[in-house]
Scaffold this active site. Structure first.
Site, PDB file in Angstrom:
ATOM      1  N   ASN A  10       0.865  -1.179   0.000  1.00  0.00           N
ATOM      2  CA  ASN A  10       0.000   0.000   0.000  1.00  0.00           C
ATOM      3  C   ASN A  10       0.902   1.229   0.000  1.00  0.00           C
ATOM      4  O   ASN A  10       1.496   1.561   1.025  1.00  0.00           O
ATOM      5  CB  ASN A  10      -0.912  -0.024   1.237  1.00  0.00           C
ATOM      6  N   LYS A  12       0.044   4.287  -0.302  1.00  0.00           N
ATOM      7  CA  LYS A  12      -0.581   5.485   0.297  1.00  0.00           C
ATOM      8  C   LYS A  12      -0.283   6.711  -0.582  1.00  0.00           C
ATOM      9  O   LYS A  12      -0.314   6.600  -1.801  1.00  0.00           O
ATOM     10  CB  LYS A  12      -0.098   5.648   1.741  1.00  0.00           C
ATOM     11  N   HIS A  97      -9.623   1.244   5.117  1.00  0.00           N
ATOM     12  CA  HIS A  97      -8.277   1.363   5.684  1.00  0.00           C
ATOM     13  C   HIS A  97      -8.325   2.287   6.895  1.00  0.00           C
ATOM     14  O   HIS A  97      -9.112   3.240   6.939  1.00  0.00           O
ATOM     15  CB  HIS A  97      -7.304   1.912   4.635  1.00  0.00           C
ATOM     16  N   GLU A  99      -6.575   4.688   7.777  1.00  0.00           N
ATOM     17  CA  GLU A  99      -6.474   6.135   7.498  1.00  0.00           C
ATOM     18  C   GLU A  99      -7.762   6.682   6.894  1.00  0.00           C
ATOM     19  O   GLU A  99      -8.118   7.842   7.116  1.00  0.00           O
ATOM     20  CB  GLU A  99      -5.255   6.390   6.595  1.00  0.00           C
ATOM     21  N   GLU A 169      -5.269  -4.729  10.613  1.00  0.00           N
ATOM     22  CA  GLU A 169      -4.231  -3.707  10.801  1.00  0.00           C
ATOM     23  C   GLU A 169      -4.520  -2.930  12.082  1.00  0.00           C
ATOM     24  O   GLU A 169      -5.310  -1.972  12.072  1.00  0.00           O
ATOM     25  CB  GLU A 169      -4.229  -2.735   9.615  1.00  0.00           C
ATOM     26  N   GLY A 175       2.594   2.469  10.861  1.00  0.00           N
ATOM     27  CA  GLY A 175       3.544   3.567  10.709  1.00  0.00           C
ATOM     28  C   GLY A 175       4.237   3.954  12.004  1.00  0.00           C
ATOM     29  O   GLY A 175       4.860   5.010  12.082  1.00  0.00           O
ATOM     30  N   SER A 215       3.537  -1.906  10.428  1.00  0.00           N
ATOM     31  CA  SER A 215       4.986  -1.931  10.666  1.00  0.00           C
ATOM     32  C   SER A 215       5.646  -3.259  10.281  1.00  0.00           C
ATOM     33  O   SER A 215       6.590  -3.702  10.932  1.00  0.00           O
ATOM     34  CB  SER A 215       5.309  -1.554  12.120  1.00  0.00           C
TER      35      SER A 215
HETATM   36  P1  13P Z   1       3.026   0.599   7.688  1.00  0.00           P
HETATM   37  O1  13P Z   1       3.553  -0.692   7.096  1.00  0.00           O
HETATM   38  O2  13P Z   1       3.745   1.803   7.194  1.00  0.00           O
HETATM   39  O3  13P Z   1       2.907   0.499   9.173  1.00  0.00           O
HETATM   40  O4  13P Z   1       1.528   0.751   7.125  1.00  0.00           O
HETATM   41  C1  13P Z   1       0.655  -0.320   7.233  1.00  0.00           C
HETATM   42  C2  13P Z   1      -0.555  -0.034   6.434  1.00  0.00           C
HETATM   43  O5  13P Z   1      -1.348   0.817   6.778  1.00  0.00           O
HETATM   44  C3  13P Z   1      -0.755  -0.784   5.177  1.00  0.00           C
HETATM   45  O6  13P Z   1      -2.035  -0.590   4.683  1.00  0.00           O
END
Ligand code: 13P
Length: 251
Positions: A10, A12, A97, A99, A169, A175, A215
């Site tokens: 992903n 983003k 997701h 976010e 997640e 992150g 992560s």
């Molecule tokens: P990170 O791997 O940067 O923690 O993000 C995970 C994520 O949100 C994947 O959709």
């Protein structure tokens, strides 16, 4: 049931088309044949066409989009639709997701609607669920992910549910560099598996891939992938560098 692991990137709000071209030039030779894994890229909508072009000779690699609007079409400036995603050759769409939920205020009702639209368009929805740190500390993790799953499946029939993917997640792991342990991930994947099986039965429920995200990096990918009920990985930050992503794909 043995599932082929699904390893998804992903990106983003990262990687311009120029970045994506350079990324693929470096990544693709490191992973010449990907028959043992389903690898998925979720670039931004504006970078999508460049990635599709770069993967033209690699049809085993899947492409997806990070979000679609909850209506199929209409006066919704700035949005992308599931029909556009399908027409571009996308096979998977992320829904709910963390976010989208926590930065953009996406509700369970919107995820219900998106899941139905995506399934009707015969694309694979990848529903993301996960608890915040406060919800975990209050002991509500299972209840939160079960609620999010129930909303996501609310308008799907059993045949449509058979085509979905799930991603667990935990919000506190995204992150942050703080990963769920393989045991934590297995526990919640088990909760999700049980909920799927009670909704659609053992045969279909056991075949739905449940990915872990939060992560993930080249150092912890193999261990997480080996955990019970972890059928794949959804990777943000560590998917942005071609070398790091290649070693996760080969994990
Ligand atoms: P990170 O791997 O940067 O923690 O993000 C995970 C994520 O949100 C994947 O959709």
């Amino acid at each position: 049931m043995h599932l082929k692991p699904v390893i998804a990137a992903n990106w983003k709000l990262n990687h311009t088309p120029t970045d994506a071209r350079a990324f693929l030039q470096r990544f693709l030779p490191q992973c010449p044949r990907l028959n043992e894994r389903t690898v998925v890229f979720f670039p931004s909508a504006l970078t999508y066409a460049t990635v599709a072009e770069g993967l033209r000779e690699r049809p085993e690699i899947w492409l997806g989009v990070q979000n679609v609007h909850s209506e199929a079409q209409g006066a919704y400036t700035g949005e992308n639709s599931v029909l556009m995603a399908r027409d571009c050759g996308a096979r998977v769409v992320l829904v709910g997701h963390s976010e989208r939920r926590h930065v953009f205020g996406e509700t369970d009702e919107q995820t219900t609607r998106k899941m139905a639209l995506i399934a009707q368009a015969r694309l694979t929805p990848m529903l993301c669920v996960g608890e915040t740190l406060a919800e975990r500390e209050a002991g509500n993790t299972a209840a939160v992910v079960e609620r999010q799953l129930t909303a996501g499946l609310a308008e799907l029939d059993d045949a449509q549910i058979a085509t979905i993917m799930l991603a667990y997640e935990p919000v506190w792991a995204i992150g942050t560099g703080r990963t769920a342990t393989p045991e934590d991930a297995s526990e919640i994947h088990g909760v999700l598996r049980a909920a799927l099986v009670s909704r659609v039965g053992e045969k279909v429920g056991a075949g739905i891939p449940i990915l872990y995200g939060g992560s993930v990096n080249r150092g912890n990918a193999s261990q997480l992938l080996a955990a019970a009920d972890v059928d794949g990985l959804l990777v943000g930050g560590a998917s942005l560098d071609a070398d790091s992503w290649a070693s996760i794909v080969r994990a």
